[in-house]
Write a protein that holds these residues in place. Structure first.
Motif, mmCIF file in Angstrom:
data_model
loop_
_atom_site.group_PDB
_atom_site.id
_atom_site.type_symbol
_atom_site.label_atom_id
_atom_site.label_comp_id
_atom_site.label_asym_id
_atom_site.label_seq_id
_atom_site.Cartn_x
_atom_site.Cartn_y
_atom_site.Cartn_z
ATOM 1 N N UNK A 130 0.891 -1.182 0.045
ATOM 2 C CA UNK A 130 0.073 0.029 -0.066
ATOM 3 C C UNK A 130 0.854 1.235 -0.018
ATOM 4 N N UNK A 131 0.504 2.140 -0.578
ATOM 5 C CA UNK A 131 1.299 3.539 -0.701
ATOM 6 C C UNK A 131 1.091 4.216 0.451
ATOM 7 N N UNK A 132 1.758 5.660 0.240
ATOM 8 C CA UNK A 132 1.995 6.551 1.643
ATOM 9 C C UNK A 132 0.677 7.208 1.401
ATOM 10 N N UNK A 133 0.279 8.042 2.407
ATOM 11 C CA UNK A 133 -0.959 8.961 2.621
ATOM 12 C C UNK A 133 -0.871 10.121 1.566
ATOM 13 N N UNK A 134 -1.951 10.667 1.240
ATOM 14 C CA UNK A 134 -2.076 11.938 0.535
ATOM 15 C C UNK A 134 -1.892 13.124 1.499
ATOM 16 N N UNK A 135 -1.509 14.334 1.055
ATOM 17 C CA UNK A 135 -1.509 15.498 1.996
ATOM 18 C C UNK A 135 -2.899 15.547 2.669
ATOM 19 N N UNK A 136 -2.791 16.371 3.423
ATOM 20 C CA UNK A 136 -4.062 16.664 4.432
ATOM 21 C C UNK A 136 -4.405 17.899 4.661
ATOM 22 N N UNK A 137 -3.579 18.780 3.822
ATOM 23 C CA UNK A 137 -3.946 20.362 3.602
ATOM 24 C C UNK A 137 -3.046 20.976 2.591
ATOM 25 N N UNK A 182 1.612 -3.468 4.413
ATOM 26 C CA UNK A 182 0.757 -1.967 4.664
ATOM 27 C C UNK A 182 1.490 -1.102 5.048
ATOM 28 N N UNK A 183 2.226 -0.344 4.136
ATOM 29 C CA UNK A 183 2.864 1.152 4.409
ATOM 30 C C UNK A 183 1.783 2.062 4.911
ATOM 31 N N UNK A 213 12.687 4.889 2.820
ATOM 32 C CA UNK A 213 13.344 3.848 3.645
ATOM 33 C C UNK A 213 12.223 3.292 4.555
ATOM 34 N N UNK A 214 11.016 3.777 4.786
ATOM 35 C CA UNK A 214 9.996 3.024 5.370
ATOM 36 C C UNK A 214 9.534 1.832 4.359
ATOM 37 N N UNK A 215 9.355 2.160 3.163
ATOM 38 C CA UNK A 215 9.009 1.348 2.231
ATOM 39 C C UNK A 215 9.893 0.037 2.275
ATOM 40 N N UNK A 216 11.187 0.357 1.880
ATOM 41 C CA UNK A 216 12.176 -0.410 1.873
ATOM 42 C C UNK A 216 12.328 -1.384 3.288
ATOM 43 N N UNK A 217 12.460 -0.834 4.322
ATOM 44 C CA UNK A 217 12.608 -1.794 5.523
ATOM 45 C C UNK A 217 11.326 -2.716 5.724
ATOM 46 N N UNK A 218 10.059 -2.051 5.277
ATOM 47 C CA UNK A 218 8.716 -3.010 5.317
ATOM 48 C C UNK A 218 8.783 -4.111 4.603
ATOM 49 N N UNK A 219 9.309 -3.593 3.153
ATOM 50 C CA UNK A 219 9.356 -4.978 2.299
ATOM 51 C C UNK A 219 10.406 -5.926 2.719
ATOM 52 N N UNK A 220 11.652 -5.468 3.181
ATOM 53 C CA UNK A 220 12.703 -6.369 3.811
ATOM 54 C C UNK A 220 12.052 -7.375 4.755
ATOM 55 N N UNK A 221 11.509 -6.781 5.694
ATOM 56 C CA UNK A 221 10.697 -7.362 6.763
ATOM 57 C C UNK A 221 9.986 -8.584 6.458
ATOM 58 N N UNK A 222 9.108 -8.234 5.310
ATOM 59 C CA UNK A 222 8.186 -8.952 4.872
ATOM 60 C C UNK A 222 8.808 -10.338 4.197
ATOM 61 N N UNK A 223 9.724 -9.920 3.308
ATOM 62 C CA UNK A 223 10.453 -10.756 2.460
ATOM 63 C C UNK A 223 11.377 -11.985 3.261
ATOM 64 N N UNK A 224 12.099 -11.372 4.131
ATOM 65 C CA UNK A 224 13.127 -12.110 4.954
ATOM 66 C C UNK A 224 12.336 -12.609 6.086
#
Length: 241
Positions: A130-137, A182-183, A213-224
């Protein structure tokens, strides 16, 4: 064969099964867009490649980026076979939603279902990120040419529309047995204490290079996976062979 297993291949295994092929299928964030340029050094899939290489550098990891800025799951579906599956990927990382939210929900969930189904039938693993949030303002420093759209995206985020699309996509992935990274949920958690709009380089939908980095770390944790068995690289065993 899972990547976690394939990354531990010895010489004979590498000859038999070949390198690791990971294909990225998504929109501008996966393309590498920040604001006004593409950062292929700090984009999440390159950071992921570096993390996998650091784990064990003997088995090559090929990151094949097929993402195109501005695209949707529906728009990219016709290109799945000739841009993604042609590479016989071990893993396909699918990340759509930021542009899809401008269209009807069925135009997002339906194509995602086809993408997941075709990848699974091709025998490759799939991760739906899942992608990042959109802007809130509308930020004071939002690009002048995009300020009107920034108001639209802020409304889609604050009204819960983006939440609805992400929930539907995650539910679909789980229904089909597709692994979810689920980023978006992690961004929502950050939003409780942080100004996530300032984490978007264009103040609309492109994360800063640092936030990849948040995406990369999250994917790495899922894969490994949890409790991974660390091994020292044995690349030098084969030098000169």
């Amino acid at each position: 064969m899972k990547i976690k297993e394939k990354i531990l291949l010895d010489y004979d295994g590498l000859n038999k099964y070949g390198p690791i092929n990971i294909v990225i299928f998504g929109d501008s964030v996966s393309h590498g867009a920040v604001y006004g340029y593409n950062d292929y050094e700090r984009v999440y899939w390159n950071l992921l490649k570096q993390k996998l290489n650091a784990y064990r550098d003997y088995v090559p990891v090929n990151m094949i980026n097929t993402a195109i800025g501005g695209q949707t799951a529906n728009g990219m579906l016709p290109y799945l076979e000739k841009r993604v599956l042609i590479h016989e990927p071990d893993l396909v990382i699918v990340c759509f939603g930021l542009n899809d939210v401008n269209n009807p929900l069925e135009d997002y969930v339906g194509p995602l279902r086809e993408i997941f189904d075709k990848c699974q039938k091709a025998g490759c693993d799939v991760i739906f990120m899942t992608p990042n949030m959109l802007n809130t303002y509308v930020a004071d420093d939002a690009p002048a040419e995009f300020r009107d759209y920034a108001a639209v995206t802020a409304d889609m985020q604050n009204s819960g529309k983006m939440d609805t699309y992400m929930a539907a996509a995650v539910a679909l992935a789980k229904e089909m047995g597709v692994t979810v990274c689920d980023c978006y949920a992690k961004w929502k958690e950050l939003a409780k204490t942080e100004d996530v709009t300032m984490m978007l380089a264009n103040r609309i939908n492109h994360p800063t290079s640092e936030m990849h980095t948040l995406f990369a770390d999250s994917l790495y944790d899922i894969i490994m996976g949890d409790g991974e068995n660390k091994v020292e690289s044995d690349s030098t065993m084969f030098r000169g062979a």
